[in-house]
Design a protein around this motif. Sequence first.
Motif, PDB file in Angstrom:
ATOM      1  N   ALA A  11      -7.571  10.899   4.420  1.00 19.88           N
ATOM      2  CA  ALA A  11      -7.765   9.324   4.781  1.00 19.88           C
ATOM      3  C   ALA A  11      -9.209   9.555   5.159  1.00 19.88           C
ATOM      4  O   ALA A  11      -9.688  10.180   5.886  1.00 19.88           O
ATOM      5  CB  ALA A  11      -7.150   8.979   6.223  1.00 19.88           C
TER       6      ALA A  11
ATOM      7  N   LYS B 276      -4.523   3.754   7.767  1.00 23.84           N
ATOM      8  CA  LYS B 276      -4.648   5.028   6.953  1.00 23.84           C
ATOM      9  C   LYS B 276      -4.116   6.016   7.874  1.00 23.84           C
ATOM     10  O   LYS B 276      -3.052   6.725   7.256  1.00 23.84           O
ATOM     11  CB  LYS B 276      -6.104   5.461   6.507  1.00 23.84           C
TER      12      LYS B 276
ATOM     13  N   LEU C 287      -7.105   8.528   0.345  1.00 25.71           N
ATOM     14  CA  LEU C 287      -6.459   7.288   0.915  1.00 25.71           C
ATOM     15  C   LEU C 287      -7.736   6.384   1.662  1.00 25.71           C
ATOM     16  O   LEU C 287      -8.327   6.991   2.621  1.00 25.71           O
ATOM     17  CB  LEU C 287      -5.421   7.805   2.154  1.00 25.71           C
TER      18      LEU C 287
ATOM     19  N   PHE D 155      -7.048   0.787   0.949  1.00 28.29           N
ATOM     20  CA  PHE D 155      -6.677  -0.534   1.691  1.00 28.29           C
ATOM     21  C   PHE D 155      -7.308  -1.676   1.639  1.00 28.29           C
ATOM     22  O   PHE D 155      -6.837  -2.771   1.752  1.00 28.29           O
ATOM     23  CB  PHE D 155      -6.563  -0.049   3.143  1.00 28.29           C
TER      24      PHE D 155
ATOM     25  N   THR E 295       0.818  -1.116  -0.097  1.00 25.42           N
ATOM     26  CA  THR E 295      -0.021   0.036  -0.069  1.00 25.42           C
ATOM     27  C   THR E 295       0.940   1.207  -0.059  1.00 25.42           C
ATOM     28  O   THR E 295       0.483   2.071  -0.846  1.00 25.42           O
ATOM     29  CB  THR E 295      -1.107  -0.106   1.261  1.00 25.42           C
TER      30      THR E 295
END
Length: 575
Positions: A131, A70, A62, A182, A40
Amino acid sequence: MNRCKFIEKFNKLRKSSSNSIDNIQIFDGFRKYMHVIRATEMDLKKILSAVNLSGKKTLVLLCGSAGDGKSHLLSYLKNSDTDHLLDGYSVFNDATESNAPDKTAVETLCKRLEDFNDDNIGKPGSNAIIAINLGVLSNFIESEWALNFSFLRKYVKSSNIMTSEVTNTTYVDNSNFQHISFSDYHMFSMDKGKITPDYIEALFEKIASNDEKNEFYAAYTDDCSVCPLGSQCPIRMNYKFLTDAKVRHYIALMLVKVILKDKEILTTRELLNYIYDIVVAPGFDYAKFYKSSATPSLFLKEFLNCIMPSLLFDNVDISAIMNKTRKYDPLLNRNEAEDDIAIEYYVSDDVTKTVKSIVDESAYSSILCDPSYADIINEDKTVKSKLFNVLIRIRDLMNDNGYEEMFLKYISDLYNYNIGKTPKLASLYSDIEDAVMRWCGNEDDDNICIDDSHKNFAIYEDIKFDPFLDNIPSPSSSEKIEKFLPYVVAEFKNGNDAPIHIDIDYSLYELIEKLKAGYVQTAEDRNNHADFISFISKILKTGSSNESITILSETGQKAKLEKTKFGTYKFEVVK
């Protein structure tokens, strides 16, 4: 002494700890030590490098779920990454973070992304990275607040961020938006058809390694060495047990089972909390345990309850992960050989040799092999029974046996699907065909039963299972993959444009294999696999019933009813 400095170190791993939530302004020594490079991070850094070279104002999303890392990654890139890729960026650690409690999460996000709405997207400005949980992003793009974010909404839709598909995480040329999700990545990779739980083991290694920067190991060697309870402490021994690479690997493989078999979402935060739970016994009280050491039988009972082989499988409702891992308790592996071992143990008057043969090389040998406890182990039925459970678990934990045959077969097909090895999926498609026939019932010519509700006869049709292979992932240039679907998508032609597809997770895969071997489905199977029933229903519509059916009587007579080219019907007894 009522405080344990060693346990205090482990408290940092708990979800309730302040250390579990990262502040983007701070990246202290502990977080820096615990940082593990993942695919990632590497993919995100490639995107950030491309963004910085492009000179185009860009918003980087993200994405993921709570606790997946994150915030940690953002904090690391902002404070510790030597490439300084986030210099000049507006960095938002939490899409819903707000200084205005009267605003909703969507309103907060709307303000955060103001520079990238339709009115401002073409204006000069700084790059931003945020995030954001997928649920928040979904709520935002579907809300009225997103009406002025049509470009962002179009990007999110076209990138399939909100779907279960694995998304493209390369830099998109000439776009004001980029993303990393993710949810596309896993805590394990697949290489040449095998599972490698690299991220899980890397985190275990951070905690268990003999490293001068490792706070846990330092407390183990320094603080525990001067503790009056040190030589008898189950928590200290649990940590020593964890330093055994074979033990860590066994647990890591078990967690992969939980992810793939039970479809449990395991985040970094959950994993660290799990490590705490298998090292530190719930409600462990230093003073109480120290006091119990004066009574050998009481001490042994407390000790056996507090060691890792018991913590792994005996505790209920400590966490969702622990509830799932209890299914993989070695004690549940029942067969004739295991039964013989149990009988021999329980009828023996002296099990000390058995105990020594299993635990002599383990972290618990100093207690369990101590001659002063031999009489209690042999004579106290409660202790002897509990110890048997511990022995079987230690035996397996220290002697990794890998995965069972069915799971290995599933992993092989899962790998071949995700890596685009179409020819190697032929047997799986054949198995699906066999499973459908077994589920519905078939007769000599492999016609499938479509109606058995009549008293004296059943109706069958011919189905041509025609695989649709166009949507299988493109062949991978690498044998190791870190982004993949955790299930196989199988598709068949239905005569129209849209294929009939079925998502095959481990549970359904296991059912398909059992059906192929002659298993008869139960009501529970029908309740648990509505998706398979729906798939079968669609497959049956591709059959020959509009042109020809076979009628089979309960006495074995067979007839065919066929539609002629003239629109009339021809009935013929064939048996």
